[in-house]
Design a protein around this motif. Structure first.
Motif, PDB file in Angstrom:
ATOM      1  N   HIS A 179       0.833  -1.208   0.000  1.00  0.00           N
ATOM      2  CA  HIS A 179       0.000   0.000   0.000  1.00  0.00           C
ATOM      3  C   HIS A 179       0.864   1.253   0.000  1.00  0.00           C
ATOM      4  O   HIS A 179       1.906   1.305   0.645  1.00  0.00           O
ATOM      5  CB  HIS A 179      -0.925   0.010   1.214  1.00  0.00           C
ATOM      6  CG  HIS A 179      -1.789  -1.214   1.297  1.00  0.00           C
ATOM      7  ND1 HIS A 179      -2.939  -1.364   0.553  1.00  0.00           N
ATOM      8  CD2 HIS A 179      -1.639  -2.366   1.997  1.00  0.00           C
ATOM      9  CE1 HIS A 179      -3.473  -2.541   0.818  1.00  0.00           C
ATOM     10  NE2 HIS A 179      -2.700  -3.171   1.683  1.00  0.00           N
ATOM     11  N   SER A 180       0.399   2.276  -0.714  1.00  0.00           N
ATOM     12  CA  SER A 180       1.181   3.511  -0.812  1.00  0.00           C
ATOM     13  C   SER A 180       1.115   4.351   0.461  1.00  0.00           C
ATOM     14  O   SER A 180       2.000   5.166   0.719  1.00  0.00           O
ATOM     15  CB  SER A 180       0.702   4.340  -2.006  1.00  0.00           C
ATOM     16  OG  SER A 180      -0.662   4.681  -1.854  1.00  0.00           O
ATOM     17  N   LYS A 181       0.076   4.174   1.273  1.00  0.00           N
ATOM     18  CA  LYS A 181      -0.052   4.921   2.527  1.00  0.00           C
ATOM     19  C   LYS A 181      -0.533   3.974   3.616  1.00  0.00           C
ATOM     20  O   LYS A 181      -1.538   3.300   3.459  1.00  0.00           O
ATOM     21  CB  LYS A 181      -1.044   6.064   2.385  1.00  0.00           C
ATOM     22  CG  LYS A 181      -1.098   6.982   3.598  1.00  0.00           C
ATOM     23  CD  LYS A 181      -2.225   8.006   3.551  1.00  0.00           C
ATOM     24  CE  LYS A 181      -2.224   8.851   2.314  1.00  0.00           C
ATOM     25  NZ  LYS A 181      -3.301   9.869   2.323  1.00  0.00           N
ATOM     26  N   VAL A 182       0.212   3.938   4.722  1.00  0.00           N
ATOM     27  CA  VAL A 182      -0.122   3.071   5.851  1.00  0.00           C
ATOM     28  C   VAL A 182      -0.321   3.932   7.089  1.00  0.00           C
ATOM     29  O   VAL A 182       0.478   4.832   7.366  1.00  0.00           O
ATOM     30  CB  VAL A 182       0.988   2.031   6.099  1.00  0.00           C
ATOM     31  CG1 VAL A 182       0.682   1.192   7.336  1.00  0.00           C
ATOM     32  CG2 VAL A 182       1.177   1.147   4.877  1.00  0.00           C
ATOM     33  N   VAL A 183      -1.382   3.645   7.815  1.00  0.00           N
ATOM     34  CA  VAL A 183      -1.691   4.346   9.059  1.00  0.00           C
ATOM     35  C   VAL A 183      -1.664   3.331  10.191  1.00  0.00           C
ATOM     36  O   VAL A 183      -2.334   2.299  10.117  1.00  0.00           O
ATOM     37  CB  VAL A 183      -3.078   5.017   8.997  1.00  0.00           C
ATOM     38  CG1 VAL A 183      -3.446   5.635  10.344  1.00  0.00           C
ATOM     39  CG2 VAL A 183      -3.126   6.060   7.895  1.00  0.00           C
ATOM     40  N   LEU A 184      -0.889   3.617  11.224  1.00  0.00           N
ATOM     41  CA  LEU A 184      -0.945   2.822  12.443  1.00  0.00           C
ATOM     42  C   LEU A 184      -1.899   3.527  13.397  1.00  0.00           C
ATOM     43  O   LEU A 184      -1.621   4.645  13.845  1.00  0.00           O
ATOM     44  CB  LEU A 184       0.433   2.692  13.088  1.00  0.00           C
ATOM     45  CG  LEU A 184       0.425   2.022  14.469  1.00  0.00           C
ATOM     46  CD1 LEU A 184      -0.077   0.580  14.396  1.00  0.00           C
ATOM     47  CD2 LEU A 184       1.798   2.088  15.106  1.00  0.00           C
ATOM     48  N   ASP A 185      -3.031   2.885  13.677  1.00  0.00           N
ATOM     49  CA  ASP A 185      -3.950   3.412  14.677  1.00  0.00           C
ATOM     50  C   ASP A 185      -3.413   2.979  16.031  1.00  0.00           C
ATOM     51  O   ASP A 185      -3.540   1.823  16.432  1.00  0.00           O
ATOM     52  CB  ASP A 185      -5.357   2.863  14.446  1.00  0.00           C
ATOM     53  CG  ASP A 185      -6.364   3.348  15.479  1.00  0.00           C
ATOM     54  OD1 ASP A 185      -5.963   4.046  16.444  1.00  0.00           O
ATOM     55  OD2 ASP A 185      -7.557   3.016  15.331  1.00  0.00           O
ATOM     56  N   ALA A 186      -2.778   3.906  16.723  1.00  0.00           N
ATOM     57  CA  ALA A 186      -2.113   3.612  17.989  1.00  0.00           C
ATOM     58  C   ALA A 186      -2.987   3.921  19.198  1.00  0.00           C
ATOM     59  O   ALA A 186      -2.527   3.805  20.331  1.00  0.00           O
ATOM     60  CB  ALA A 186      -0.804   4.406  18.073  1.00  0.00           C
ATOM     61  N   SER A 187      -4.233   4.287  18.972  1.00  0.00           N
ATOM     62  CA  SER A 187      -5.089   4.717  20.077  1.00  0.00           C
ATOM     63  C   SER A 187      -5.357   3.616  21.099  1.00  0.00           C
ATOM     64  O   SER A 187      -5.669   3.913  22.249  1.00  0.00           O
ATOM     65  CB  SER A 187      -6.412   5.267  19.544  1.00  0.00           C
ATOM     66  OG  SER A 187      -7.130   4.256  18.850  1.00  0.00           O
ATOM     67  N   GLY A 188      -5.218   2.356  20.719  1.00  0.00           N
ATOM     68  CA  GLY A 188      -5.469   1.254  21.637  1.00  0.00           C
ATOM     69  C   GLY A 188      -4.220   0.681  22.287  1.00  0.00           C
ATOM     70  O   GLY A 188      -4.285  -0.359  22.941  1.00  0.00           O
ATOM     71  N   ILE A 189      -3.103   1.354  22.134  1.00  0.00           N
ATOM     72  CA  ILE A 189      -1.853   0.844  22.699  1.00  0.00           C
ATOM     73  C   ILE A 189      -1.709   1.315  24.141  1.00  0.00           C
ATOM     74  O   ILE A 189      -1.722   2.511  24.415  1.00  0.00           O
ATOM     75  CB  ILE A 189      -0.647   1.274  21.851  1.00  0.00           C
ATOM     76  CG1 ILE A 189      -0.754   0.632  20.460  1.00  0.00           C
ATOM     77  CG2 ILE A 189       0.665   0.885  22.537  1.00  0.00           C
ATOM     78  CD1 ILE A 189       0.334   1.030  19.497  1.00  0.00           C
ATOM     79  N   ALA A 190      -1.565   0.357  25.052  1.00  0.00           N
ATOM     80  CA  ALA A 190      -1.452   0.665  26.476  1.00  0.00           C
ATOM     81  C   ALA A 190      -0.004   0.881  26.906  1.00  0.00           C
ATOM     82  O   ALA A 190       0.260   1.628  27.842  1.00  0.00           O
ATOM     83  CB  ALA A 190      -2.065  -0.468  27.293  1.00  0.00           C
ATOM     84  N   PHE A 191       0.930   0.215  26.236  1.00  0.00           N
ATOM     85  CA  PHE A 191       2.345   0.317  26.587  1.00  0.00           C
ATOM     86  C   PHE A 191       3.164  -0.010  25.355  1.00  0.00           C
ATOM     87  O   PHE A 191       2.794  -0.878  24.558  1.00  0.00           O
ATOM     88  CB  PHE A 191       2.710  -0.658  27.710  1.00  0.00           C
ATOM     89  CG  PHE A 191       4.193  -0.753  27.940  1.00  0.00           C
ATOM     90  CD1 PHE A 191       4.848   0.191  28.707  1.00  0.00           C
ATOM     91  CD2 PHE A 191       4.943  -1.774  27.364  1.00  0.00           C
ATOM     92  CE1 PHE A 191       6.222   0.118  28.907  1.00  0.00           C
ATOM     93  CE2 PHE A 191       6.316  -1.852  27.562  1.00  0.00           C
ATOM     94  CZ  PHE A 191       6.956  -0.910  28.332  1.00  0.00           C
ATOM     95  N   ALA A 192       4.297   0.662  25.207  1.00  0.00           N
ATOM     96  CA  ALA A 192       5.231   0.361  24.124  1.00  0.00           C
ATOM     97  C   ALA A 192       6.637   0.700  24.595  1.00  0.00           C
ATOM     98  O   ALA A 192       6.833   1.668  25.326  1.00  0.00           O
ATOM     99  CB  ALA A 192       4.886   1.155  22.878  1.00  0.00           C
ATOM    100  N   ASP A 193       7.604  -0.105  24.161  1.00  0.00           N
ATOM    101  CA  ASP A 193       8.990   0.144  24.547  1.00  0.00           C
ATOM    102  C   ASP A 193       9.836   0.457  23.320  1.00  0.00           C
ATOM    103  O   ASP A 193       9.308   0.735  22.237  1.00  0.00           O
ATOM    104  CB  ASP A 193       9.548  -1.024  25.358  1.00  0.00           C
ATOM    105  CG  ASP A 193       9.772  -2.279  24.533  1.00  0.00           C
ATOM    106  OD1 ASP A 193       9.503  -2.288  23.317  1.00  0.00           O
ATOM    107  OD2 ASP A 193      10.237  -3.283  25.117  1.00  0.00           O
TER     108      ASP A 193
END
Length: 126
Positions: free
Chosen positions: A62-76
């Motif tokens: 895909h030419s454009k990718v969106v990461l919907d990060a609104s549901g991420i509780a923790f990330a390192d």
């Protein structure tokens, strides 16, 4: 040059984020010409591989990718590294990151590198 490896092929994945971590889940769909990967849960070294597969496949197809990060509780830092590699491999926008992610982006300076938008609709339209 950075390269993302992928075996996801648009499949939904759901699994445990480490032995004691919360369940993580991925959903993928098209929105206004962009491919959206919605991530839910916590992402660290043990739980980030399915997200890496999904984002790797998405930027190849895909030419454009969106990461919907609104549901991420923790990330390192594993998650952060994945976003940088994905950004280098294709067009990535991060939508709706919660406060913890916004702080991580600001502290590391990646908020000046990544394209961060408030919502999936804004990210898909930009």
């Amino acid at each position: 040059m950075s390269q993302l490896m992928s075996s996801a092929g648009g499949k939904r994945w759901s699994g445990r984020a480490g032995a004691l971590g919360p369940v993580t889940a991925l959903e993928q769909y098209e929105r206004d010409g962009a491919w959206v990967v919605a991530a839910h849960g916590s992402f660290d070294l043990d739980s980030v591989p399915p997200l890496a597969d999904a984002l790797g496949a998405a930027v190849k197809e895909h030419s454009k990718v969106v990461l919907d990060a609104s549901g991420i509780a923790f990330a390192d830092s594993s998650f952060l590294n994945l976003l940088i590699l994905t950004h280098q491999a294709g067009t990535l926008r991060v939508a709706g990151p919660p406060e913890q992610l916004r702080r991580l982006f600001a502290i590391t300076g990646t908020d000046r590198v990544l394209e961060i938008r408030g919502t999936v609709a804004e990210a898909a339209a930009s």
